[in-house]
Design a protein around this motif. Structure first.
Motif, PDB file in Angstrom:
ATOM      1  N   MET A 154       0.862  -1.183   0.000  1.00 26.94           N
ATOM      2  CA  MET A 154       0.000   0.000   0.000  1.00 26.94           C
ATOM      3  C   MET A 154       0.896   1.230   0.000  1.00 26.94           C
ATOM      4  SD  MET A 154      -3.198   1.029   0.180  1.00 26.94           S
ATOM      5  CE  MET A 154      -4.204   2.437   0.714  1.00 26.94           C
ATOM      6  N   PRO A 155       0.885   2.003  -1.107  1.00 24.90           N
ATOM      7  CA  PRO A 155       1.810   3.140  -1.189  1.00 24.90           C
ATOM      8  C   PRO A 155       1.511   4.177  -0.113  1.00 24.90           C
ATOM      9  CG  PRO A 155       0.834   2.625  -3.328  1.00 24.90           C
ATOM     10  CD  PRO A 155       0.055   1.879  -2.302  1.00 24.90           C
ATOM     11  N   LYS A 156       2.560   4.896   0.281  1.00 22.76           N
ATOM     12  CA  LYS A 156       2.401   5.963   1.264  1.00 22.76           C
ATOM     13  C   LYS A 156       2.557   7.304   0.554  1.00 22.76           C
ATOM     14  CE  LYS A 156       4.209   3.250   5.128  1.00 22.76           C
ATOM     15  NZ  LYS A 156       5.244   3.153   6.172  1.00 22.76           N
ATOM     16  N   PRO A 157       1.594   8.201   0.736  1.00 25.39           N
ATOM     17  CA  PRO A 157       1.708   9.513   0.091  1.00 25.39           C
ATOM     18  C   PRO A 157       2.839  10.319   0.700  1.00 25.39           C
ATOM     19  CG  PRO A 157      -0.141   9.480   1.604  1.00 25.39           C
ATOM     20  CD  PRO A 157       0.389   8.076   1.555  1.00 25.39           C
ATOM     21  N   PRO A 162      -1.216  13.627  -2.218  1.00 23.85           N
ATOM     22  CA  PRO A 162      -2.203  12.551  -2.110  1.00 23.85           C
ATOM     23  C   PRO A 162      -1.687  11.233  -2.670  1.00 23.85           C
ATOM     24  CG  PRO A 162      -2.737  13.982  -3.955  1.00 23.85           C
ATOM     25  CD  PRO A 162      -1.571  14.617  -3.247  1.00 23.85           C
ATOM     26  N   LEU A 163      -2.338  10.153  -2.271  1.00 17.65           N
ATOM     27  CA  LEU A 163      -1.976   8.821  -2.741  1.00 17.65           C
ATOM     28  C   LEU A 163      -2.325   8.626  -4.208  1.00 17.65           C
ATOM     29  CD1 LEU A 163      -0.889   6.042  -1.811  1.00 17.65           C
ATOM     30  CD2 LEU A 163      -3.249   5.412  -1.294  1.00 17.65           C
ATOM     31  N   VAL A 164      -3.351   9.305  -4.651  1.00 14.63           N
ATOM     32  CA  VAL A 164      -3.799   9.167  -6.038  1.00 14.63           C
ATOM     33  C   VAL A 164      -4.315  10.517  -6.527  1.00 14.63           C
ATOM     34  CG1 VAL A 164      -6.100   8.411  -5.314  1.00 14.63           C
ATOM     35  CG2 VAL A 164      -5.293   7.815  -7.586  1.00 14.63           C
ATOM     36  N   LYS A 165      -4.044  10.830  -7.790  1.00 14.32           N
ATOM     37  CA  LYS A 165      -4.485  12.090  -8.385  1.00 14.32           C
ATOM     38  C   LYS A 165      -5.040  11.808  -9.781  1.00 14.32           C
ATOM     39  CE  LYS A 165      -0.504  14.165  -8.268  1.00 14.32           C
ATOM     40  NZ  LYS A 165       0.492  15.248  -8.443  1.00 14.32           N
ATOM     41  N   LEU A 166      -5.738  12.785 -10.329  1.00  8.88           N
ATOM     42  CA  LEU A 166      -6.231  12.682 -11.700  1.00  8.88           C
ATOM     43  C   LEU A 166      -5.267  13.390 -12.645  1.00  8.88           C
ATOM     44  CD1 LEU A 166     -10.068  13.382 -11.369  1.00  8.88           C
ATOM     45  CD2 LEU A 166      -8.929  11.187 -11.749  1.00  8.88           C
ATOM     46  N   CYS A 167      -5.056  12.786 -13.798  1.00  6.66           N
ATOM     47  CA  CYS A 167      -4.201  13.366 -14.825  1.00  6.66           C
ATOM     48  C   CYS A 167      -4.973  13.276 -16.140  1.00  6.66           C
ATOM     49  CB  CYS A 167      -2.886  12.582 -14.907  1.00  6.66           C
ATOM     50  SG  CYS A 167      -1.679  13.233 -16.084  1.00  6.66           S
ATOM     51  N   LEU A 168      -5.183  14.400 -16.806  1.00  5.13           N
ATOM     52  CA  LEU A 168      -5.940  14.406 -18.056  1.00  5.13           C
ATOM     53  C   LEU A 168      -5.114  13.782 -19.165  1.00  5.13           C
ATOM     54  CD1 LEU A 168      -8.534  15.235 -19.501  1.00  5.13           C
ATOM     55  CD2 LEU A 168      -7.460  17.442 -19.988  1.00  5.13           C
ATOM     56  N   ASP A 169      -5.639  12.712 -19.739  1.00  6.31           N
ATOM     57  CA  ASP A 169      -4.927  11.986 -20.794  1.00  6.31           C
ATOM     58  C   ASP A 169      -4.995  12.762 -22.100  1.00  6.31           C
ATOM     59  OD1 ASP A 169      -3.987   8.833 -21.114  1.00  6.31           O
ATOM     60  OD2 ASP A 169      -4.663   9.743 -22.991  1.00  6.31           O
ATOM     61  N   TRP A 170      -3.860  13.033 -22.704  1.00 11.82           N
ATOM     62  CA  TRP A 170      -3.836  13.933 -23.860  1.00 11.82           C
ATOM     63  C   TRP A 170      -4.352  13.296 -25.134  1.00 11.82           C
ATOM     64  CZ3 TRP A 170      -0.827  13.604 -28.378  1.00 11.82           C
ATOM     65  CH2 TRP A 170       0.193  12.651 -28.369  1.00 11.82           C
ATOM     66  N   PRO A 180       1.323   7.958  -6.212  1.00 12.62           N
ATOM     67  CA  PRO A 180       1.996   6.738  -5.759  1.00 12.62           C
ATOM     68  C   PRO A 180       1.271   5.445  -6.103  1.00 12.62           C
ATOM     69  CG  PRO A 180       2.075   8.424  -4.058  1.00 12.62           C
ATOM     70  CD  PRO A 180       1.192   8.964  -5.134  1.00 12.62           C
ATOM     71  N   LEU A 181      -0.070   5.427  -6.040  1.00  8.35           N
ATOM     72  CA  LEU A 181      -0.806   4.203  -6.372  1.00  8.35           C
ATOM     73  C   LEU A 181      -0.619   3.842  -7.843  1.00  8.35           C
ATOM     74  CD1 LEU A 181      -2.787   1.931  -5.685  1.00  8.35           C
ATOM     75  CD2 LEU A 181      -4.667   3.517  -6.180  1.00  8.35           C
ATOM     76  N   ALA A 182      -0.738   4.831  -8.722  1.00 11.87           N
ATOM     77  CA  ALA A 182      -0.567   4.589 -10.158  1.00 11.87           C
ATOM     78  C   ALA A 182       0.862   4.162 -10.471  1.00 11.87           C
ATOM     79  CB  ALA A 182      -0.933   5.847 -10.943  1.00 11.87           C
ATOM     80  N   THR A 183       1.831   4.752  -9.785  1.00 15.73           N
ATOM     81  CA  THR A 183       3.234   4.378  -9.985  1.00 15.73           C
ATOM     82  C   THR A 183       3.467   2.924  -9.587  1.00 15.73           C
ATOM     83  OG1 THR A 183       3.986   6.647  -9.610  1.00 15.73           O
ATOM     84  CG2 THR A 183       5.614   4.904  -9.322  1.00 15.73           C
ATOM     85  N   ALA A 184       2.888   2.520  -8.453  1.00 19.58           N
ATOM     86  CA  ALA A 184       3.051   1.136  -7.985  1.00 19.58           C
ATOM     87  C   ALA A 184       2.447   0.140  -8.970  1.00 19.58           C
ATOM     88  CB  ALA A 184       2.409   0.975  -6.613  1.00 19.58           C
ATOM     89  N   ILE A 185       1.307   0.482  -9.564  1.00 22.66           N
ATOM     90  CA  ILE A 185       0.663  -0.404 -10.539  1.00 22.66           C
ATOM     91  C   ILE A 185       1.533  -0.541 -11.785  1.00 22.66           C
ATOM     92  CG2 ILE A 185      -1.318  -0.651 -12.090  1.00 22.66           C
ATOM     93  CD1 ILE A 185      -3.036   0.623  -9.882  1.00 22.66           C
ATOM     94  N   LEU A 186       2.080   0.579 -12.280  1.00 24.71           N
ATOM     95  CA  LEU A 186       2.943   0.510 -13.456  1.00 24.71           C
ATOM     96  C   LEU A 186       4.206  -0.297 -13.159  1.00 24.71           C
ATOM     97  CD1 LEU A 186       3.814   1.215 -16.323  1.00 24.71           C
ATOM     98  CD2 LEU A 186       4.679   3.411 -15.456  1.00 24.71           C
TER      99      LEU A 186
END
Length: 231
Positions: A154-157, A162-170, A180-186
Motif C-alpha cells: 500500500m503506497p504511502k503519500p 495525495p496517494l492518487v491524483k487525476l491526470c488528463l490523458d492527452w 503513488p498508487l498509479a506508480t506502484a501499478i505501473l
C-alpha cells in the motif's frame, strides 16, 4: 510565463521532453539521437530546459543524465498536450505503428497513460479501489485489499501529496490516475512483464501475459483494451 513559453517554443526541445516523459533519465547523446540533432545542439537545448525548470541533471560516474524535474512538471506537460487538436491525433494514429501503440498504452512519467490507463482508472473506480468525482479522486474502501491481491505494498503519500491524483490523458481526453498508487501499478506491470517498454518511444507493449493479467485483475478483456486503441 515568457521563460516557460520560450523554452517550449522549439520542436527539438519538445522532442527531448517527450523522450523524457517516460520517466527515465537519458544522456545528452541519447536525447540528441531521439530529437535527430547533434549532441552539441542538444546540450544547448538542455541548458534552456533546465533553466526553465523543466529538466534536472545528475552525474553518475563519467556520464551526466537528464530527466524531467518532477511529477508536477510531467503533469503540466501532459495537460498542455491535451490542447492538441483531436484531428492531429487522428492523423498521427494513422501513421507509424509506434504512434498507434502509444495511443493504446504508454508511460506518462511514472504512471500508465493512453487507452489502457483510462480503462484501468474506470475499472478501479468500479471495483471500489478509488472514488471518482467530477474533478477529484480519492482512495476507495477496497484500495488496501486490492493492493494486497495485486502484490504491491500500500503506497504511502508524500508530505502534502495525495496517494492518487487525476491526470488528463492527452490522447483519450479523459482522466487516468497518477500518484503513488498509479506508480506502484505501473512498476508491478513492468516487473511482471505485463508491459514492456519500447526503445525510443513512450509506448508500452502489452504482452500475452499482460492481456491475461489485465483481464484477471481489472476485468479488461483483450477486445475491451484493443477496441478503439487501433482506430
Amino acid at each position: 510565463m515568457d521563460i516557460i513559453g520560450a523554452a517550449l517554443a522549439d520542436a527539438s526541445r519538445m522532442r527531448i521532453l517527450c523522450e523524457l516523459m517516460d520517466g527515465r533519465a537519458f544522456t545528452n547523446k541519447e536525447l540528441a539521437c531521439a530529437a535527430d540533432i547533434s549532441p552539441q545542439t542538444a546540450s544547448v537545448h538542455l541548458k534552456v530546459l533546465e533553466a526553465a525548470g523543466f529538466t534536472a541533471s545528475l552525474r553518475s560516474g563519467r556520464h551526466v543524465y537528464h530527466r524531467i524535474a518532477g511529477p508536477e512538471v510531467a503533469e503540466v506537460l501532459e495537460k498542455l498536450s491535451s490542447l492538441s487538436p483531436s484531428d492531429h491525433l487522428m492523423r498521427r494514429s494513422q501513421g507509424a505503428k509506434t504512434v498507434t501503440d502509444a495511443l493504446l498504452a504508454r508511460s506518462c512519467y511514472n504512471h500508465m497513460a493512453g487507452r489502457l490507463g483510462v480503462l484501468i482508472t474506470e475499472r478501479l473506480a468500479a471495483l471500489g479501489v478509488i472514488r471518482l468525482g467530477d474533478e477529484t479522486v480519492t482512495c476507495g474502501p477496497q484500495c488496501r485489499a486490492f493492493c494486497d491481491r495485486l502484490g504491491i505494498a500500500m503506497p504511502k503519500p508524500g508530505a502534502g501529496k495525495p496517494l492518487v491524483k487525476l491526470c488528463l490523458d492527452w490522447t483519450e481526453r479523459r482522466h487516468h490516475i497518477s500518484g503513488p498508487l498509479a506508480t506502484a501499478i505501473l512498476e508491478r506491470a513492468l516487473a511482471m512483464h505485463w508491459l514492456d517498454r519500447r526503445a525510443g518511444s513512450r509506448a508500452l507493449m502489452i504482452t500475452a501475459d499482460g492481456y491475461a493479467a489485465f483481464d484477471l485483475w481489472f476485468g479488461l478483456g483483450k477486445e475491451a483494451i484493443d477496441g478503439a486503441g487501433a482506430a
